[in-house]
Write a protein that holds these residues in place. Structure first.
Motif, PDB file in Angstrom:
ATOM      1  N   LYS A 188      42.254  20.935  56.628  1.00 43.92           N
ATOM      2  CA  LYS A 188      42.287  21.226  55.190  1.00 43.92           C
ATOM      3  C   LYS A 188      41.299  22.324  54.805  1.00 43.92           C
ATOM      4  O   LYS A 188      41.395  22.900  53.735  1.00 43.92           O
ATOM      5  CB  LYS A 188      41.979  19.971  54.366  1.00 43.92           C
ATOM      6  N   LEU A 189      40.348  22.591  55.667  1.00 44.10           N
ATOM      7  CA  LEU A 189      39.338  23.599  55.364  1.00 44.10           C
ATOM      8  C   LEU A 189      39.931  25.003  55.438  1.00 44.10           C
ATOM      9  O   LEU A 189      40.813  25.279  56.243  1.00 44.10           O
ATOM     10  CB  LEU A 189      38.175  23.493  56.349  1.00 44.10           C
ATOM     11  N   ARG A 190      39.410  25.860  54.598  1.00 45.73           N
ATOM     12  CA  ARG A 190      39.841  27.261  54.593  1.00 45.73           C
ATOM     13  C   ARG A 190      38.834  28.064  55.414  1.00 45.73           C
ATOM     14  O   ARG A 190      37.981  28.768  54.870  1.00 45.73           O
ATOM     15  CB  ARG A 190      39.949  27.745  53.155  1.00 45.73           C
ATOM     16  N   VAL A 191      38.955  27.940  56.724  1.00 42.84           N
ATOM     17  CA  VAL A 191      38.016  28.573  57.641  1.00 42.84           C
ATOM     18  C   VAL A 191      38.006  30.084  57.452  1.00 42.84           C
ATOM     19  O   VAL A 191      36.968  30.729  57.570  1.00 42.84           O
ATOM     20  CB  VAL A 191      38.349  28.200  59.110  1.00 42.84           C
ATOM     21  N   TYR A 192      39.142  30.648  57.105  1.00 41.38           N
ATOM     22  CA  TYR A 192      39.226  32.094  56.888  1.00 41.38           C
ATOM     23  C   TYR A 192      38.337  32.547  55.726  1.00 41.38           C
ATOM     24  O   TYR A 192      38.013  33.729  55.612  1.00 41.38           O
ATOM     25  CB  TYR A 192      40.675  32.515  56.626  1.00 41.38           C
ATOM     26  N   SER A 193      37.910  31.630  54.885  1.00 40.73           N
ATOM     27  CA  SER A 193      37.045  31.966  53.755  1.00 40.73           C
ATOM     28  C   SER A 193      35.564  31.967  54.129  1.00 40.73           C
ATOM     29  O   SER A 193      34.733  32.406  53.347  1.00 40.73           O
ATOM     30  CB  SER A 193      37.248  30.976  52.607  1.00 40.73           C
ATOM     31  N   LEU A 194      35.267  31.448  55.295  1.00 44.17           N
ATOM     32  CA  LEU A 194      33.869  31.414  55.726  1.00 44.17           C
ATOM     33  C   LEU A 194      33.420  32.805  56.161  1.00 44.17           C
ATOM     34  O   LEU A 194      34.181  33.532  56.798  1.00 44.17           O
ATOM     35  CB  LEU A 194      33.691  30.444  56.891  1.00 44.17           C
ATOM     36  N   PRO A 195      32.195  33.168  55.848  1.00 38.56           N
ATOM     37  CA  PRO A 195      31.668  34.451  56.324  1.00 38.56           C
ATOM     38  C   PRO A 195      31.602  34.450  57.847  1.00 38.56           C
ATOM     39  O   PRO A 195      31.393  33.400  58.469  1.00 38.56           O
ATOM     40  CB  PRO A 195      30.269  34.516  55.723  1.00 38.56           C
ATOM     41  N   LYS A 196      31.775  35.613  58.454  1.00 40.34           N
ATOM     42  CA  LYS A 196      31.766  35.707  59.925  1.00 40.34           C
ATOM     43  C   LYS A 196      30.483  35.176  60.526  1.00 40.34           C
ATOM     44  O   LYS A 196      30.501  34.513  61.561  1.00 40.34           O
ATOM     45  CB  LYS A 196      32.008  37.141  60.366  1.00 40.34           C
ATOM     46  N   ASN A 197      29.352  35.453  59.889  1.00 43.48           N
ATOM     47  CA  ASN A 197      28.087  34.961  60.451  1.00 43.48           C
ATOM     48  C   ASN A 197      28.012  33.437  60.432  1.00 43.48           C
ATOM     49  O   ASN A 197      27.407  32.822  61.284  1.00 43.48           O
ATOM     50  CB  ASN A 197      26.892  35.595  59.742  1.00 43.48           C
ATOM     51  N   LEU A 249      38.620  24.912  44.419  1.00 43.34           N
ATOM     52  CA  LEU A 249      37.297  25.062  45.017  1.00 43.34           C
ATOM     53  C   LEU A 249      36.968  26.539  45.150  1.00 43.34           C
ATOM     54  O   LEU A 249      37.826  27.350  45.479  1.00 43.34           O
ATOM     55  CB  LEU A 249      37.248  24.410  46.398  1.00 43.34           C
ATOM     56  N   LEU A 250      35.721  26.868  44.923  1.00 44.09           N
ATOM     57  CA  LEU A 250      35.284  28.247  45.074  1.00 44.09           C
ATOM     58  C   LEU A 250      35.202  28.604  46.552  1.00 44.09           C
ATOM     59  O   LEU A 250      34.584  27.887  47.337  1.00 44.09           O
ATOM     60  CB  LEU A 250      33.901  28.432  44.442  1.00 44.09           C
ATOM     61  N   ALA A 251      35.805  29.703  46.947  1.00 47.32           N
ATOM     62  CA  ALA A 251      35.815  30.106  48.350  1.00 47.32           C
ATOM     63  C   ALA A 251      34.407  30.337  48.884  1.00 47.32           C
ATOM     64  O   ALA A 251      34.121  30.065  50.033  1.00 47.32           O
ATOM     65  CB  ALA A 251      36.658  31.358  48.533  1.00 47.32           C
ATOM     66  N   LYS A 252      33.507  30.830  48.044  1.00 50.96           N
ATOM     67  CA  LYS A 252      32.159  31.106  48.536  1.00 50.96           C
ATOM     68  C   LYS A 252      31.397  29.822  48.870  1.00 50.96           C
ATOM     69  O   LYS A 252      30.350  29.861  49.481  1.00 50.96           O
ATOM     70  CB  LYS A 252      31.382  31.951  47.534  1.00 50.96           C
ATOM     71  N   LEU A 253      31.937  28.701  48.478  1.00 44.86           N
ATOM     72  CA  LEU A 253      31.316  27.423  48.780  1.00 44.86           C
ATOM     73  C   LEU A 253      31.961  26.729  49.980  1.00 44.86           C
ATOM     74  O   LEU A 253      31.676  25.575  50.243  1.00 44.86           O
ATOM     75  CB  LEU A 253      31.387  26.498  47.562  1.00 44.86           C
ATOM     76  N   GLU A 254      32.802  27.426  50.690  1.00 44.05           N
ATOM     77  CA  GLU A 254      33.545  26.796  51.785  1.00 44.05           C
ATOM     78  C   GLU A 254      32.621  26.236  52.864  1.00 44.05           C
ATOM     79  O   GLU A 254      32.922  25.212  53.468  1.00 44.05           O
ATOM     80  CB  GLU A 254      34.536  27.777  52.396  1.00 44.05           C
ATOM     81  N   LEU A 255      31.501  26.859  53.088  1.00 48.15           N
ATOM     82  CA  LEU A 255      30.555  26.328  54.072  1.00 48.15           C
ATOM     83  C   LEU A 255      30.023  24.974  53.609  1.00 48.15           C
ATOM     84  O   LEU A 255      29.863  24.056  54.410  1.00 48.15           O
ATOM     85  CB  LEU A 255      29.407  27.310  54.306  1.00 48.15           C
TER      86      LEU A 255
END
Length: 76
Positions: free
Chosen positions: A61-70, A28-34
């Protein structure tokens, strides 16, 4: 690479194991984590009484660290 938007609209009909496998995929693309978070939330709330028991494991299972801070600030 998996395309989140291809399965996002069908996530409601997926079995738990399929959702976990997809969310755990390193493809999965990290930029799509949201979008992944939103899909997980959508899957859980579609049948919350039936699927609520899976919430903790699924969200882990989610990569919360990949989410933007905002994005994190808007979530909490």
């Amino acid at each position: 690479m998996l395309q989140v938007n291809l399965w996002f609209y069908n996530v409601h009909n997926m079995e738990y194991r399929s959702v976990v496998k997809l969310l755990s995929s390193s493809s999965l693309l990290a930029k799509l984590e949201l979008k992944v978070l939103r899909a997980a939330e959508s899957w859980l709330t579609y049948k919350v009484k039936e699927r609520g028991k899976f919430a903790k494991n699924l969200l882990l299972k989610l990569r919360v660290y990949s989410l933007p801070k905002n994005a994190l600030k808007r979530l909490f």
